[in-house]
Motif scaffolding. Sequence first.
Motif, mmCIF file in Angstrom:
data_model
loop_
_atom_site.group_PDB
_atom_site.id
_atom_site.type_symbol
_atom_site.label_atom_id
_atom_site.label_comp_id
_atom_site.label_asym_id
_atom_site.label_seq_id
_atom_site.Cartn_x
_atom_site.Cartn_y
_atom_site.Cartn_z
ATOM 1 N N GLU A 286 8.953 9.726 -1.396
ATOM 2 C CA GLU A 286 9.006 8.352 -0.268
ATOM 3 C C GLU A 286 8.159 7.453 -0.924
ATOM 4 O O GLU A 286 8.705 7.037 -0.347
ATOM 5 C CB GLU A 286 8.207 9.481 0.704
ATOM 6 N N VAL A 287 7.664 7.788 -1.497
ATOM 7 C CA VAL A 287 6.527 6.353 -2.644
ATOM 8 C C VAL A 287 7.761 5.788 -3.325
ATOM 9 O O VAL A 287 7.756 4.940 -3.009
ATOM 10 C CB VAL A 287 4.888 7.296 -3.425
ATOM 11 N N GLN B 259 9.851 3.945 -0.565
ATOM 12 C CA GLN B 259 8.896 3.126 -0.552
ATOM 13 C C GLN B 259 8.783 1.632 -1.505
ATOM 14 O O GLN B 259 9.386 0.460 -1.519
ATOM 15 C CB GLN B 259 7.702 3.605 -0.351
ATOM 16 N N SER C 37 6.337 13.785 -0.547
ATOM 17 C CA SER C 37 6.198 12.856 -0.910
ATOM 18 C C SER C 37 6.166 12.019 -1.575
ATOM 19 O O SER C 37 6.441 10.672 -1.395
ATOM 20 C CB SER C 37 4.624 12.958 -0.232
ATOM 21 N N LYS D 179 2.181 5.565 -0.076
ATOM 22 C CA LYS D 179 1.870 6.179 0.421
ATOM 23 C C LYS D 179 0.376 6.894 -0.190
ATOM 24 O O LYS D 179 0.735 7.468 -1.617
ATOM 25 C CB LYS D 179 2.731 7.553 0.759
ATOM 26 N N GLU D 180 -0.376 7.399 0.363
ATOM 27 C CA GLU D 180 -1.705 8.054 -0.265
ATOM 28 C C GLU D 180 -0.980 9.409 -1.030
ATOM 29 O O GLU D 180 -0.601 10.449 0.007
ATOM 30 C CB GLU D 180 -3.149 8.579 0.286
ATOM 31 N N GLN E 94 0.814 -1.111 -0.502
ATOM 32 C CA GLN E 94 0.195 -0.114 0.034
ATOM 33 C C GLN E 94 1.021 0.954 -0.351
ATOM 34 O O GLN E 94 1.524 1.649 0.923
ATOM 35 C CB GLN E 94 -1.260 -0.039 1.213
#
Length: 218
Positions: A159-160, A163, A156, A9-10, A7
């Motif tokens: 970060e994804v 990830q 962000s 990050k949104e 899943q």
Amino acid sequence: MNCEVCQLKELDVEYFEIREVLQCILHTIFFHRALGLVRPKDIDLQLFEITYVQCGDAELEKKVDEKIDQFIDRVEKHPNKKNQICLSFFEVKNKQATWFTHKVEHLYWEQWYININVAQHPKPTSGKSHHSKLVLDPGESASEERNARRASLESSLHEVLFQIIKFVNEKKDHIPPIPNMEGVSFPYEITISSSSDSAFGMDMFKRMLQTGHPTMLS
């Protein structure tokens, strides 16, 4: 067979950022799960200070763009709703044929959930700046807010990407043998859902079931 699920990050994005963000994420996943020989192609995002790598496969790029077009169409129909793309990799197994049917079994071994919250595009403001003013006019204030939001989204998105890299480096035991097929990718499918869709919750529930029982018939 285990089905590993990631899943991501949104991300809160504006309409005009959707295409670049999704291209960056999807192609990064495909590159790290690529088969055989690829022709790495560096892509510099226009909206962000980010460079990612594509596999250099025209057919894959075409299919990804088609799915992104479908995603954008859904966003237009359901504005201000959370939307999700699921990229699933699977093995293809042929079931025993009967006189009238030929069943193909999809054994899902990895699923990536890309969660996107699309805000309405703000009304355009004047691009003029007057740095000598002590008090910012509404246009300048809105511009600063957009720049701050853009910087936050860029962070962000970084970060994804990290990830994704962390996941592919840690999760390897579930990857099946390389199939005897053409192309740069394992068999895959890309599905789209929206929180405004009455089937959204049911789709999430089905995906949870598939995680434990990843066999699907089609």
